[in-house]
Design a protein around this motif. Structure first.
Motif, PDB file in Angstrom:
ATOM      1  N   GLU A  16       0.830  -1.204   0.000  1.00 29.15           N
ATOM      2  CA  GLU A  16       0.000   0.000   0.000  1.00 29.15           C
ATOM      3  C   GLU A  16       0.864   1.253   0.000  1.00 29.15           C
ATOM      4  OE1 GLU A  16      -4.016  -1.766   2.123  1.00 29.15           O
ATOM      5  OE2 GLU A  16      -2.669  -0.515   3.303  1.00 29.15           O
ATOM      6  N   SER A  17       0.165   2.406   0.001  1.00 32.43           N
ATOM      7  CA  SER A  17       0.866   3.695  -0.108  1.00 32.43           C
ATOM      8  C   SER A  17       0.502   4.620   1.049  1.00 32.43           C
ATOM      9  CB  SER A  17       0.492   4.388  -1.428  1.00 32.43           C
ATOM     10  OG  SER A  17       0.865   3.601  -2.536  1.00 32.43           O
ATOM     11  N   LEU A  18       1.394   5.549   1.313  1.00 36.89           N
ATOM     12  CA  LEU A  18       1.158   6.630   2.267  1.00 36.89           C
ATOM     13  C   LEU A  18       1.831   7.886   1.736  1.00 36.89           C
ATOM     14  CD1 LEU A  18       1.840   5.155   5.843  1.00 36.89           C
ATOM     15  CD2 LEU A  18      -0.336   6.068   5.012  1.00 36.89           C
ATOM     16  N   ASN A  76       5.195  26.219   1.985  1.00 34.71           N
ATOM     17  CA  ASN A  76       6.233  25.801   2.930  1.00 34.71           C
ATOM     18  C   ASN A  76       6.038  24.347   3.370  1.00 34.71           C
ATOM     19  OD1 ASN A  76       7.414  28.304   2.855  1.00 34.71           O
ATOM     20  ND2 ASN A  76       6.453  29.041   4.727  1.00 34.71           N
ATOM     21  N   THR A  77       5.713  23.480   2.414  1.00 34.18           N
ATOM     22  CA  THR A  77       5.396  22.098   2.738  1.00 34.18           C
ATOM     23  C   THR A  77       6.231  21.137   1.913  1.00 34.18           C
ATOM     24  OG1 THR A  77       3.131  22.710   3.342  1.00 34.18           O
ATOM     25  CG2 THR A  77       3.549  20.390   2.888  1.00 34.18           C
ATOM     26  N   LEU A  78       6.738  20.134   2.593  1.00 37.80           N
ATOM     27  CA  LEU A  78       7.518  19.062   1.996  1.00 37.80           C
ATOM     28  C   LEU A  78       6.675  17.797   2.031  1.00 37.80           C
ATOM     29  CD1 LEU A  78      10.472  18.148   1.082  1.00 37.80           C
ATOM     30  CD2 LEU A  78      10.772  17.457   3.479  1.00 37.80           C
ATOM     31  N   TYR A  79       6.798  16.970   0.987  1.00 38.52           N
ATOM     32  CA  TYR A  79       6.020  15.735   0.918  1.00 38.52           C
ATOM     33  C   TYR A  79       6.935  14.535   0.683  1.00 38.52           C
ATOM     34  CZ  TYR A  79       2.263  19.084  -0.004  1.00 38.52           C
ATOM     35  OH  TYR A  79       1.383  20.140   0.067  1.00 38.52           O
ATOM     36  N   LEU A  80       6.437  13.372   1.077  1.00 40.65           N
ATOM     37  CA  LEU A  80       7.086  12.116   0.726  1.00 40.65           C
ATOM     38  C   LEU A  80       5.988  11.135   0.346  1.00 40.65           C
ATOM     39  CD1 LEU A  80       9.830  10.661   0.487  1.00 40.65           C
ATOM     40  CD2 LEU A  80       9.379   9.689   2.754  1.00 40.65           C
ATOM     41  N   GLN A  81       5.873  10.854  -0.939  1.00 43.07           N
ATOM     42  CA  GLN A  81       4.934   9.860  -1.425  1.00 43.07           C
ATOM     43  C   GLN A  81       5.615   8.504  -1.375  1.00 43.07           C
ATOM     44  OE1 GLN A  81       1.626  10.153  -2.449  1.00 43.07           O
ATOM     45  NE2 GLN A  81       1.702   7.916  -2.540  1.00 43.07           N
ATOM     46  N   MET A  82       5.023   7.578  -0.627  1.00 39.85           N
ATOM     47  CA  MET A  82       5.631   6.263  -0.440  1.00 39.85           C
ATOM     48  C   MET A  82       4.705   5.208  -1.026  1.00 39.85           C
ATOM     49  SD  MET A  82       7.071   6.696   3.447  1.00 39.85           S
ATOM     50  CE  MET A  82       5.441   6.747   4.165  1.00 39.85           C
ATOM     51  N   ASN A  83       5.167   4.564  -2.076  1.00 39.58           N
ATOM     52  CA  ASN A  83       4.397   3.507  -2.741  1.00 39.58           C
ATOM     53  C   ASN A  83       5.054   2.157  -2.525  1.00 39.58           C
ATOM     54  OD1 ASN A  83       2.676   5.520  -3.781  1.00 39.58           O
ATOM     55  ND2 ASN A  83       3.937   5.750  -5.615  1.00 39.58           N
TER      56      ASN A  83
END
Length: 129
Positions: A16-18, A76-83
């Motif tokens: 799954e992803s988060l 001012n936002t950082l993301y990390l898409q984890m698949n």
């Protein structure tokens, strides 16, 4: 002083992803890059991905092809898409900002934790098989 607040962690099944988010209270000109680190129980904190202000990204070998780091400078936002999450991705994930160690990214490396200047409190990611 920059304050970083992570969100988006949780418990998922393998495959799954988060998506993690990190919001900065202020994005000063001194910050030249940001990164996601992770720390599993009994292990040292290690870099997962980093990105500079121009959007150039660097990844740890263990997450290449599965994780994507991105940023929205206006928010001012950082993301990390984890698949395609795996049980071995289970860890506390930390957002961090750096001012002087950007040269690591120029050689496709994520700076070791002592080189980072600001840290968030972390968000837990748990992946079950």
């Amino acid at each position: 002083q920059v304050q970083l607040v992570e969100s988006g962690g949780g418990s998922v099944q393998a495959g799954e992803s988060l998506r993690l988010s990190c919001t900065a209270s202020a994005y000063t000109f001194s910050i030249s890059f940001m990164a996601w680190f992770r720390q599993a129980p009994g292990k040292e904190r290690a870099g997962a991905a980093a990105i500079d202000r121009n959007g150039a990204a660097t990844y740890a070998d263990s997450v290449k092809g599965r994780f994507t780091i991105s940023q929205d400078n206006a928010k001012n936002t950082l993301y990390l898409q984890m698949n395609s999450l795996r049980p071995e991705d289970t860890a506390m994930y930390y957002c961090a900002a750096g001012a002087k160690a950007k040269w690591w990214l120029l050689i496709n490396r994520i700076p070791p934790p002592p080189n980072m200047d600001y840290w968030g409190q972390g968000t837990q990611v748990t992946v079950s098989s």
